[in-house]
Design an enzyme around this catalytic site. Structure first.
Site, PDB file in Angstrom:
ATOM      1  N   PHE A  47       1.066   5.408   1.168  1.00  0.00           N
ATOM      2  CA  PHE A  47       0.937   6.368   1.108  1.00  0.00           C
ATOM      3  C   PHE A  47       0.702   7.602   1.637  1.00  0.00           C
ATOM      4  O   PHE A  47       2.062   7.698   0.458  1.00  0.00           O
ATOM      5  CB  PHE A  47       0.970   6.340   3.421  1.00  0.00           C
TER       6      PHE A  47
ATOM      7  N   THR B 275       0.831  -1.118   0.079  1.00  0.00           N
ATOM      8  CA  THR B 275       0.023   0.244  -0.314  1.00  0.00           C
ATOM      9  C   THR B 275       0.954   1.673  -0.272  1.00  0.00           C
ATOM     10  O   THR B 275       1.693   1.519   0.518  1.00  0.00           O
ATOM     11  CB  THR B 275      -1.049   0.137   1.180  1.00  0.00           C
TER      12      THR B 275
END
Length: 296
Positions: A194, A192
């Site tokens: 960010f 992921t």
């Protein structure tokens, strides 16, 4: 904050109090303590005071209100794509992207009983989507919940061996649950991305590789997007992301979210952005920041 399950509330209260005492060190994130966003804050800001918030809006408002210096928000996942609504939230927040961070995602199944008792798994829809094949293979029904660690907290509160949570492994110890399975995602490359947001930008100096994120709308004429993007090709500026999104129910994909390599002051970048401005209705730069991982 009382929307958290009871086991999470004392932890949340203590973290809020610590952040309130030193807001310049606070970094807000969406989710309960133990969520992937919490893990990302600890990695990206080792000296920070993590500030849990129930929603993305709350995390961004904490920065706008001065209760936190930064917010760390997930924007895309390698398995499940972009995070819902983020294309609207970032521009509307008025905050500036100052950094990016990549977090390898590890999902664990946790509960109060044994794995063969589990018939339902609660978690954030992103996590459930990233583990859907594993869950189906084990006969476990997915159940949506606003965040991963929050699901672990409510599973602890329910104390039902038939209901487990999908959350980062550390959440099990935080909420007194048994680890029933680890590293259960459907692919090994689960990552992921960010972005960190603040009230003001930082000078673009010191790094070797830069990323600039912006949003824009094209004019309603033939080949508008082709013309708007042409300057990046002719000036050798690498575009790593281009996504369209709709606003206001018009069903016209006229707004775009874009990442390119480079920063203001570089001749090719400046020429490409100037050409984009000529062919677009409007352009808004969301931030220029050092690349956490080199592209290509």
């Amino acid at each position: 904050m009382q929307t958290y399950a009871a086991p999470a509330r004392p932890i949340v209260d203590a973290m809020i109090a610590a952040a309130a005492a030193e807001p310049d060190r606070a970094v807000s994130f969406q989710g309960a303590p133990g969520a992937n966003s919490h893990v990302a804050v600890i990695e990206a800001f080792p000296d920070a005071l993590p500030l849990p918030c129930f929603s993305f809006d709350d995390a961004l408002d904490a920065v706008k209100d001065g209760r936190a210096a930064h917010a760390l928000i997930p924007i895309e996942n390698s398995l499940h794509g972009r995070v819902a609504d983020i294309h609207f939230l970032l521009p509307e927040s008025g905050l500036v992207i100052t950094a990016e961070h990549f977090l390898p995602i590890r999902h664990a199944l946790m509960g109060v009983g044994a794995r063969d008792e589990v018939v339902e798994a609660m978690s954030h829809p992103q996590a459930l989507g990233q583990c859907r094949h594993w869950l189906r293979a084990h006969g476990i029904q997915p159940v949506n919940y606003p965040d991963t660690a929050g699901a672990a907290a409510i599973v602890a509160e329910m104390a039902d061996p038939r209901v487990a949570a999908l959350a980062p492994p550390g959440a099990a110890a935080l909420y007194g649950l048994n680890l029933l399975g680890v590293d259960i995602a459907d692919a090994d490359h689960n990552m992921t991305r960010f972005v960190a947001l603040a009230r003001g930008s930082r000078p673009a100096v010191g790094a070797e590789a830069w990323m600039t994120t912006f949003v824009f709308a094209v004019k309603n004429v033939p080949a508008a997007l082709y013309k708007a993007m042409g300057g990046f090709a002719t000036n050798g500026v690498n575009m790593t992301k281009l996504e369209s999104y709709q606003r206001g129910g018009s069903f016209a994909a006229t707004e775009f979210f874009c990442d390119v390599e480079g920063k203001p002051g570089e001749p090719g970048f400046d020429r490409a952005m100037e050409e984009l401005g000529f062919h677009a209705k409007w352009v808004r730069v969301l931030g220029t920041y050092a690349q956490a991982r080199r592209r290509g």
